[in-house]
Design a protein around this motif. Structure first.
Motif, PDB file in Angstrom:
ATOM      1  N   UNK A  31       0.803  -1.220   0.000  1.00 31.25           N
ATOM      2  CA  UNK A  31       0.000   0.000   0.000  1.00 31.25           C
ATOM      3  C   UNK A  31       0.836   1.271   0.000  1.00 31.25           C
ATOM      4  N   UNK A  32       2.163   1.162   0.199  1.00 26.83           N
ATOM      5  CA  UNK A  32       3.023   2.345   0.201  1.00 26.83           C
ATOM      6  C   UNK A  32       3.809   2.362  -1.095  1.00 26.83           C
ATOM      7  N   UNK A  33       3.630   3.408  -1.900  1.00 25.36           N
ATOM      8  CA  UNK A  33       4.302   3.467  -3.194  1.00 25.36           C
ATOM      9  C   UNK A  33       5.803   3.531  -3.040  1.00 25.36           C
ATOM     10  N   UNK A  34       6.483   2.685  -3.785  1.00 24.36           N
ATOM     11  CA  UNK A  34       7.948   2.622  -3.770  1.00 24.36           C
ATOM     12  C   UNK A  34       8.402   2.157  -5.136  1.00 24.36           C
ATOM     13  N   UNK A  35       9.612   2.513  -5.483  1.00 23.54           N
ATOM     14  CA  UNK A  35      10.152   2.061  -6.770  1.00 23.54           C
ATOM     15  C   UNK A  35      11.048   0.832  -6.597  1.00 23.54           C
ATOM     16  N   UNK A  36      10.956   0.144  -5.474  1.00 23.19           N
ATOM     17  CA  UNK A  36      11.831  -1.002  -5.227  1.00 23.19           C
ATOM     18  C   UNK A  36      11.654  -2.082  -6.288  1.00 23.19           C
ATOM     19  N   UNK A  37      10.437  -2.281  -6.795  1.00 24.88           N
ATOM     20  CA  UNK A  37      10.233  -3.287  -7.842  1.00 24.88           C
ATOM     21  C   UNK A  37      10.997  -2.931  -9.115  1.00 24.88           C
ATOM     22  N   UNK A  38      11.153  -1.633  -9.383  1.00 24.42           N
ATOM     23  CA  UNK A  38      11.918  -1.191 -10.551  1.00 24.42           C
ATOM     24  C   UNK A  38      13.383  -1.606 -10.378  1.00 24.42           C
TER      25      UNK A  38
END
Length: 119
Positions: A59-66
């Motif tokens: 639920x917390x936006x992060x670019x970790x998947x990128x």
């Protein structure tokens, strides 16, 4: 031992200059750019892969998947024994970085810059 540099992320105005400096400082290195399929790769002078962007975390936006996708897919393409993973907007100017890594680090570790990273 073959060395490599994995440059990962969106292309910035600095990215072509970074690649050229790496090619000059590490002429024997395998250099790969891992970026997204919507990026302009016109001025890129190295091997590259273009990937579809992953979704953001919830639920917390992060670019970790990128970061994860770009690094994992880039590493799959590389054949080097020792790989420096860096970002498209970071210069590593130290020409002895691989020597320092070999002397001070366990070969099972991942070498990356510690700017904006945490333990």
């Amino acid at each position: 031992m073959k060395i490599g540099i994995l440059i990962q992320g969106s292309i910035t105005e600095w990215t072509p200059h970074i690649i050229n400096e790496y090619k000059e400082n590490f002429s024997e290195a395998e250099i790969l750019l891992s970026t997204w399929n919507n990026e302009n790769i016109e001025d890129i002078n190295c091997d590259l892969i273009q990937l579809e962007k992953p979704g953001k975390t919830s639920p917390h936006e992060s670019n970790i998947n990128f970061q994860i996708k770009g690094a994992v897919e880039g590493l799959k393409e590389m054949k080097s024994d020792t790989i420096l993973k860096t970002k498209t907007n970071q210069f590593i100017h130290n020409r002895k970085i691989f020597e320092m890594y070999r002397e001070k680090c366990n070969p099972e570790k991942i070498m990356t810059v510690n700017w904006n990273t945490f333990s």
